[in-house]
Design a protein around this motif. Structure first.
Motif, PDB file in Angstrom:
ATOM      1  N   ALA A 136       0.851  -1.190   0.000  1.00  0.00           N
ATOM      2  CA  ALA A 136       0.000   0.000   0.000  1.00  0.00           C
ATOM      3  C   ALA A 136       0.886   1.239   0.000  1.00  0.00           C
ATOM      4  CB  ALA A 136      -0.926   0.009   1.209  1.00  0.00           C
ATOM      5  N   THR A 137       0.307   2.375  -0.393  1.00  0.00           N
ATOM      6  CA  THR A 137       0.949   3.670  -0.229  1.00  0.00           C
ATOM      7  C   THR A 137       0.192   4.383   0.883  1.00  0.00           C
ATOM      8  OG1 THR A 137       1.534   3.812  -2.568  1.00  0.00           O
ATOM      9  CG2 THR A 137       1.557   5.863  -1.318  1.00  0.00           C
ATOM     10  N   ALA A 138       0.864   4.613   2.017  1.00  0.00           N
ATOM     11  CA  ALA A 138       0.208   5.187   3.198  1.00  0.00           C
ATOM     12  C   ALA A 138       0.543   6.673   3.302  1.00  0.00           C
ATOM     13  CB  ALA A 138       0.660   4.463   4.458  1.00  0.00           C
ATOM     14  N   ALA A 149       3.228  11.752   7.126  1.00  0.00           N
ATOM     15  CA  ALA A 149       2.939  13.163   7.355  1.00  0.00           C
ATOM     16  C   ALA A 149       2.345  13.765   6.103  1.00  0.00           C
ATOM     17  CB  ALA A 149       4.204  13.911   7.763  1.00  0.00           C
ATOM     18  N   PHE A 150       1.700  14.912   6.266  1.00  0.00           N
ATOM     19  CA  PHE A 150       1.100  15.619   5.135  1.00  0.00           C
ATOM     20  C   PHE A 150       2.171  15.866   4.071  1.00  0.00           C
ATOM     21  CE2 PHE A 150       0.175  19.540   2.836  1.00  0.00           C
ATOM     22  CZ  PHE A 150      -1.125  19.318   2.409  1.00  0.00           C
ATOM     23  N   GLY A 151       1.863  15.440   2.831  1.00  0.00           N
ATOM     24  CA  GLY A 151       2.787  15.641   1.723  1.00  0.00           C
ATOM     25  C   GLY A 151       3.949  14.660   1.699  1.00  0.00           C
ATOM     26  N   LYS A 152       3.995  13.690   2.625  1.00  0.00           N
ATOM     27  CA  LYS A 152       5.108  12.743   2.688  1.00  0.00           C
ATOM     28  C   LYS A 152       4.595  11.305   2.865  1.00  0.00           C
ATOM     29  CE  LYS A 152       8.347  16.087   4.661  1.00  0.00           C
ATOM     30  NZ  LYS A 152       9.268  16.399   5.798  1.00  0.00           N
ATOM     31  N   PRO A 153       3.974  10.735   1.827  1.00  0.00           N
ATOM     32  CA  PRO A 153       3.487   9.351   1.917  1.00  0.00           C
ATOM     33  C   PRO A 153       4.657   8.370   1.934  1.00  0.00           C
ATOM     34  CG  PRO A 153       3.230  10.178  -0.319  1.00  0.00           C
ATOM     35  CD  PRO A 153       3.682  11.351   0.509  1.00  0.00           C
ATOM     36  N   VAL A 154       4.398   7.152   2.391  1.00  0.00           N
ATOM     37  CA  VAL A 154       5.419   6.100   2.440  1.00  0.00           C
ATOM     38  C   VAL A 154       4.879   4.846   1.754  1.00  0.00           C
ATOM     39  CG1 VAL A 154       6.453   6.969   4.577  1.00  0.00           C
ATOM     40  CG2 VAL A 154       4.643   5.238   4.687  1.00  0.00           C
TER      41      VAL A 154
END
Length: 333
Positions: free
Chosen positions: A254-256, A285-290
């Motif tokens: 998944a992309t979280a 965090a906002f703007g920083k998916p993992v």
């Protein structure tokens, strides 16, 4: 009137009759002989034209007769034994001093000619190299791609059967194994197993046992659009959602992240659990998916736990469980 003694009746007639008989006998014999010789010549010409027009031998047909070219041209001797090849070359008017025989590792029967230089039909060759099969072993092909594996084995005279197997750790289309195995004696056939993609099922399509996560449509994470996502509400108190995967999956991906429409500066913690045990955790965090990728082979229940001091929604874009075609088909039932 009585005949005159010592003379024959009709003296001019019989000599012409005897001369006519001699002409027929000689002329007829010559005609028959000409027909016979013409038939032999025509048969010789037709036979040679048939040989020239015939298809070349292949190593798949070792018992095929050689294709012989005329005028000292290079014949096709592939598939013959070494001795038979030497005889065919001699019969083609090629000097033995121009011929070199060399060993050629191959899966074909030992002593079979498997390659030749130059090719069939080359006029008046001055240097000939004949490759004769000697026993070969299976080369190591692990991680090679399909074309490389097939080319390598084809060069050894081996017919290749391709099968596919799902494997989460191997690059798609690369060799997982061979039969016979590397280092074992090689015959004229071999089987190569390639890694395949398998199948996957969206997390939102699986049976959810508990929790507040739900499925939504298109979302945006870090400026990238995703067609769908699983949405989980994150608060200060950790919240857990559980799905049943029945030990039929191998990988969870998944992309979280936090939706681009949320308040800038918000963040959350995401944990993935396998049968109640934490496998890994990430800070988003906002703007920083993992990117999340977790092995789940043998896992019966897959859980996602989220929490955040900002009371925000965590998105799991493209969340899916992958496995073999058969296993995922059972999981979707």
């Amino acid at each position: 009137m009585s005949d005159t003694p010592g003379t024959e009746r009709n003296p001019a007639k019989k000599p012409r009759t005897r001369a006519s008989g001699k002409w027929w006998t000689a002329g007829g014999a010559a005609a028959v002989l000409g027909l016979l010789l013409g038939g032999v010549a025509l048969g010789w010409w037709a036979a040679n034209q048939t040989l020239i027009a015939g298809q070349q031998n292949t190593v798949e047909s070792p018992d095929a007769a050689p294709v012989v070219a005329l005028d000292s041209s290079m014949p096709d001797v592939r598939g013959l034994t070494r001795d038979d090849a030497a005889q065919v070359l001699a019969d083609s008017g090629i000097a033995a001093s121009t011929i070199t025989f060399e060993d050629a590792p191959s899966g074909l029967p030992e002593g079979t000619v498997v390659r030749q230089v130059p090719v069939f039909g080359t006029p008046s060759p001055t240097a000939i190299v004949i490759g004769v099969a000697v026993p070969a072993t299976m080369p190591s092909l692990t991680a090679a791609d399909r074309s490389e594996a097939v080319a390598t084995l084809s060069d050894l005279g081996v017919a290749v059967t391709i099968v596919f197997q799902y494997d989460t750790k191997a690059a798609i289309g690369t060799v997982l194994s061979t039969s016979p195995a590397a280092g074992e004696p090689l015959g004229d056939t071999a089987t190569v197993t390639l890694a395949t993609t398998g199948s996957s099922v969206a997390l939102g399509d699986l049976r959810r046992l508990s929790g507040n996560c739900r499925t939504t449509g298109e979302v945006s994470l870090g400026g990238t659009r995703h067609p769908s996502a699983v949405v989980c509400s994150a608060q200060a108190e950790p919240s857990t959602s559980v799905w049943s995967i029945g030990a039929r999956g191998d990988q969870f991906t998944a992309t979280a992240g936090i939706d681009d429409d949320a308040t800038p500066g918000t963040n959350a913690t995401v944990e993935v659990l396998a049968d109640g045990q934490v496998v890994d955790s990430w800070q988003v965090a906002f703007g920083k998916p993992v990117e999340i990728s977790v092995p789940v082979t043998g896992v019966i229940q897959l859980s996602v736990r989220v929490n955040s001091p900002d009371d925000v929604e965590v998105l799991l874009a493209g969340a899916a469980v992958a496995g073999s075609d058969e296993a995922i088909a059972e999981l979707e039932q």
